[in-house]
Write a protein that holds these residues in place. Structure first.
Motif, mmCIF file in Angstrom:
data_model
loop_
_atom_site.group_PDB
_atom_site.id
_atom_site.type_symbol
_atom_site.label_atom_id
_atom_site.label_comp_id
_atom_site.label_asym_id
_atom_site.label_seq_id
_atom_site.Cartn_x
_atom_site.Cartn_y
_atom_site.Cartn_z
ATOM 1 N N UNK B 365 6.754 -7.128 2.680
ATOM 2 C CA UNK B 365 6.318 -7.538 3.718
ATOM 3 C C UNK B 365 6.369 -5.529 4.667
ATOM 4 N N UNK B 366 5.958 -4.808 3.372
ATOM 5 C CA UNK B 366 6.077 -3.448 4.177
ATOM 6 C C UNK B 366 4.649 -2.802 3.668
ATOM 7 N N UNK B 367 4.449 -1.894 4.834
ATOM 8 C CA UNK B 367 2.617 -2.125 4.843
ATOM 9 C C UNK B 367 2.037 -0.734 3.570
ATOM 10 N N UNK B 368 1.022 -1.447 3.008
ATOM 11 C CA UNK B 368 0.694 -0.103 2.948
ATOM 12 C C UNK B 368 -0.017 1.060 3.149
ATOM 13 N N UNK B 369 -0.224 0.679 4.262
ATOM 14 C CA UNK B 369 -0.611 2.073 5.300
ATOM 15 C C UNK B 369 0.713 2.871 5.421
#
Lengths: 244, 718
Positions: B365-369
């Motif tokens: 759940x680590x953001x692609x941003x």
């Protein structure tokens, strides 16, 4: 508190559920072994590498003490207690293999065979068959002439497993598995003495009963009276799609 | 009876059905699977099993399994069998052509909770590293996405706080919107064992399920709520906790954000959530609400287990937050015997959720941003990755209808059947130039596909599943894949055909890559699982063999504190009225699994040959119905016909059906509303009417005529 579940081993049947109690040390056939309090003599013997033969006992179910095959001798106690229902005590000295015990076990097993089809003795691989082999019993001393259940109809109503009363030794493992493990309580023993038999719900076929086909009874049956149809060639065709 | 034949070989593997993830020994004789027996050392099942995993495995060998790749130029053409290489080359040339013509973001991928962790990870890698965008989604969208959202916002992790065995230390078990006896049978048996030992049972469910009452197991309180009032009833339970000061002040002060606790107290403590107000609204006795609250808060160890009855609502995420709040307020987190636990439906929904098959996050759940996270993936994969979140599946379909989205790789999913608003999905499919479907059987979506990759069942491949208790277990190959390739190999070969050079000798190397890139999986490997049997994430330097109980000491949030979310009850827009006076809710039965793609290909159908509509005697009488009558079930969204069964399991005003059979089309009727936060469809509440009919025309009653055509993927996937 979880040893009953987490202490189970795939290739070993300790005979009665593993426990979590404080350590108790005893001797089994002069082998010193330490097991948790609340353990049975049967489990201690298995841990000591001196496993006692058994039919109605298995480590996924509470002990029941019905088959009388697991008898042992305990120093200072009279008679031949069943090792499955006898809890360990500190300093206990247990004998699992004496001439008397051998004779008693042979007698008990031969009585089971008096109501077991002789033709099915040779090539079987159930726990009953393995126990007979281990105890050196290859004959069927009472013959097939006495009262028996050989002609009782096979219940093949369930698409996945069948129940053959001719091979049933009425050890109640299926009854207990259905209650203790699955929690459905669909199986019981009806009748008394020689008339006693395994029945599903109100003496219905397995398919019509409350049975949920979890397979726990089949898994625990020691004599292949309850057995998967898929293990037979020809007679039972496995998994015919009911639709499509 | 002769003696049975002895199996010759056995392989320990993991069941592919529900989220319990039982360990099994697949036994073979002469190269054929002859038996599945429960594995005594399986940590999720301890030697127990249910009818599905134990017996219903022969679907893998069904006559209509597709055993060769298929392609066609147009969806109006017949399928043409081709070699694997031809199929890969054709798919690659199409994706490249489409991206050249319509842009990099005109294609995407979808994975499934039926896939292994390794396959799910490879599919998102395919989208991000090979297609070069973040257009990747998975089927947890339509089942437990509110779990992810609701639990992350309260207790910090969108996963079960406990392991299954923890229930043996619970004094109170609260089951909300779940029916473990039928849906998660092996866990249901464990739960009943604990109830027989004396634990109290609270059930919140519109229906008097098998969990509410069975042999030697009876709920102390059953709140048979009107469908759609979950949040109201949970707020009312919280109201009692607050007003009667049943909360655990010491825990809240030590472990939670106190200001938020005060805000929450003010909201749920207000008069509008008093049992006397909510009871009549939800159709339950106010005293029972008070009783439930007192039992739960009284513990001393109270554990919550919940299912899709909580998540599949327009306030699904809010319902999950209510459960998180309740656990926090009463201090029922962070030790054995307590917790808040989603019962996940499919074998690998947890894996599907945590391995990055989402348009906005990588694994964990680590953001692609996030630059740092993206950089770690770029370094491992040797490509530059898109920083912009991609499209959710519904958005991909919208874009396809609009004409900007033209190609899709679908692994183990059937969006045409399983996603809401079928007409819209079909329009989207028809508008795409290349749909690649990867599955065991032809299904509804295959009607609109151009390329079909015949996949491998879980008995034919290696990998891992992550069950509902975060437990990662091995799936081991028992027999050779019927179509020649394991699923992970298919995805890798597609990547290669696209010109992305990567090789794995076995899926263990994919798991190693997952471990390198995902903090929770850092310590997990085939070698570890082979050694310890299975391991629950997080598994890392601090917990080398995994973590059984989460939230001990702190919550995985930035400040380590649990957070209370405000959970105002907002009734769903879907309401009963004169025209649609009844509320329909749906569920599952023991012998069938979801829409039956697997179980309907086995004798399990003997127990459940058709879906029936359960209706209370009062509603049946006023409609002149008796059990067995055909009825038309209609809603604002559609209609279907099925047989009625008069049942005391449902209250007046509520009807219930299962959705296992294609012909009953339960989901043609269900609402198109969805969860406010995650778009999870509101399958659990639909206003309907029921009228007696003469039954459907004879030709429409036939089911599954023609291999696979009516074989549907789950409408409710977990």
């Amino acid at each position: 508190m979880w040893s009953e579940l987490r202490g189970l081993k795939d290739e070993i049947d300790f005979g009665t559920p593993p426990r979590d109690g404080s350590p108790v040390t005893l001797d089994v056939d002069d082998v010193t072994v330490t097991v948790p309090a609340g353990s049975s003599v049967m489990l201690a013997a298995a841990k000591a590498g001196r496993a006692v033969p058994k039919l109605c006992a298995t480590d996924m179910l509470e002990p029941f003490g019905s088959c009388r095959v697991c008898l042992v001798e305990i120093e200072g106690r009279g008679g031949f207690p069943a090792s499955c229902t006898t809890p360990v005590v500190e300093g206990m000295k247990v004998k699992t293999q004496t001439e008397t015990l051998k004779r008693l076990r042979k007698g008990v097993l031969e009585l089971y065979l008096s109501d077991f089809p002789e033709s099915e003795m040779a090539d079987g691989w159930s726990e009953l068959h393995e126990t007979l082999k281990a105890e050196g019993i290859a004959s069927h001393p009472y013959g097939n002439g006495g009262a028996n259940h050989f002609d009782a109809p096979v219940d093949a109503s369930n698409p996945y497993f069948l129940f053959d009363p001719a091979k049933c030794i009425v050890c109640s493992r299926c009854v207990r598995a259905c209650g203790e493990v699955q929690g459905t309580f669909a199986i019981t023993i009806a009748g008394r003495s020689f008339e006693s038999k395994v029945v599903a719900s109100q003496d219905q076929s397995f398919f019509e009963s409350e049975c949920v086909s979890c397979g726990a009874c089949v898994q625990t049956c020691p004599s292949h009276a309850l057995v998967e149809k898929s293990l037979f060639e020809g007679e039972y065709k496995h998994a015919e799609p009911a639709e499509a | 009876m002769p003696n049975p034949l002895k199996p010759e070989r056995s392989v320990v593997t993991t069941c592919a059905y529900c989220g319990v993830g039982c360990g099994f020994k697949a036994e073979t004789r002469g190269g054929k699977i002859v038996r599945m027996t429960p594995w005594k050392e399986g940590k999720a099942n301890h030697g127990h099993s249910c009818i599905k995993g134990r017996f219903a495995y022969d679907y893998y060998n069904a006559p209509d399994r597709v055993r060769t790749p298929l392609i066609r130029l147009s969806i109006n053409d017949p399928w043409k069998p081709v070699s694997w290489q031809e199929a890969f080359d054709y798919a690659a040339s199409e994706f490249k052509r489409i991206q050249a013509k319509y842009g990099v973001k005109s294609v995407g991928a979808v994975s499934s909770s039926r896939c292994t962790n390794e396959e799910i990870f490879l599919t998102q890698k395919f989208a991000r590293a090979v297609l070069g965008n973040n257009n990747i989604d998975n089927c947890a969208r339509i089942c437990h996405s509110p779990t992810q959202f609701g639990l992350t916002n309260t207790i910090g992790a969108g996963a079960a706080s406990q392991h299954f065995d923890s229930i043996l230390q619970a004094d109170v078990v609260m089951v909300v919107g779940a029916n473990p006896t039928e849906g998660h049978p092996v866990f249901g048996s464990l739960m009943k064992r604990r109830i027989r030992q004396g634990a109290k049972l609270i059930v919140i469910d519109p229906r008097k399920t098998e969990t509410v009452e069975s042999a030697h197991c009876k709920a102390d309180v059953h709140l048979a709520i009107r469908p759609g009032t979950n949040v109201a009833i949970l707020d009312s339970i919280a109201h009692v906790v607050v007003r009667e000061k049943l909360y655990n002040e010491a825990f809240v002060h030590a472990r939670c954000e106190v200001n938020e606790f005060e805000n929450w107290k003010a909201l749920v403590g207000s008069d509008k959530y008093a049992p006397e107000v909510i009871g009549p609204l939800a159709g339950v006795d106010p005293d029972d609400i008070r009783k439930a609250a007192r039992i739960y808060a009284g513990g001393p160890n109270s554990a919550i287990y919940y299912g899709l009855g909580v998540t599949e609502h327009s306030q699904g995420s809010t319902g999950v937050m209510c459960l998180g709040n309740l656990g926090l307020s009463c201090g029922m987190l962070g030790r054995e015997g307590v917790g808040v636990n989603p019962l996940r439906g499919q074998g690998n929904v947890q894996g599907g959720s945590c391995l990055g098959s989402w348009p906005h996050v990588f694994s964990g759940y680590r953001f692609v941003t996030d630059y740092a996270t993206r950089s770690s993936f770029e370094a491992e994969w040797g490509v530059t990755l898109d920083a912009e979140p991609g499209l959710r599946l519904p958005n991909m379909l919208d874009a396809a209808v609009a004409g900007s989205f033209k190609g899709m790789y679908i692994m183990g999913e059937d969006p045409v059947q399983s996603d809401p608003n079928q007409h819209h999905v079909i329009a989207a499919m028809k508008n795409m130039e290349c749909v690649v479907l990867h599955d065991l059987f032809l299904n509804e979506t295959s009607k609109y596909a151009h390329i079909f990759f015949p996949g491998s069942s879980s008995l034919e491949k290696d990998g891992t599943f992550t069950n509902a208790e975060r437990r990662v277990s091995r799936v081991r190959k028992v027999i050779e894949p019927l179509a020649g390739l394991q699923d992970w190999e298919i995805t890798v070969k597609l990547m290669n055909a696209m010109g992305y050079n990567v090789t794995y000798n076995n899926p263990g190397e994919v798991l190693d890559e997952i471990a390198r890139l995902s903090p929770n999986y850092r310590g997990i490997s085939f070698a570890l699982i082979d050694r310890v049997g299975s391991a629950q994430w997080p598994c890392n330097e601090d917990a080398p063999e995994g973590t059984e109980v989460l939230h001990i000491g702190k919550f995985p949030r930035a400040n380590g504190l649990g957070a209370f979310m405000l959970t105002e009850y907002v009734p769903t827009a879907e309401r009963a009225n004169d025209k649609y006076p009844l509320l329909l809710t749906t569920g599952r039965i023991l012998s069938q699994y979801n829409v039956g793609t697997q179980t309907r290909r086995t004798p399990n159908s003997m127990w459940h040959p058709e879906d029936v509509l359960e209706i209370n005697e009062q509603d049946a009488m006023s409609r002149g119905l008796k059990s067995g009558d055909w009825v038309k079930l209609s809603s604002r969204f559609g209609q279907t016909e099925l047989r009625a069964k008069i049942s005391e399991r449902v209250n007046p005003g509520v009807v219930y059906t299962t959705f296992h059979h294609a012909k009953s089309k339960a989901n043609a009727v269900t609402s198109d509303l969805s969860d406010w936060a995650t778009n999870c469809p509101e399958y659990k509440v639909t206003a309907v009417d029921v009228v007696r009919t003469n039954g459907p025309a004879a030709d429409s009653v036939q089911e599954a005529e023609g291999p696979g055509i009516e074989e549907l993927e789950p409408a409710e996937c977990a």
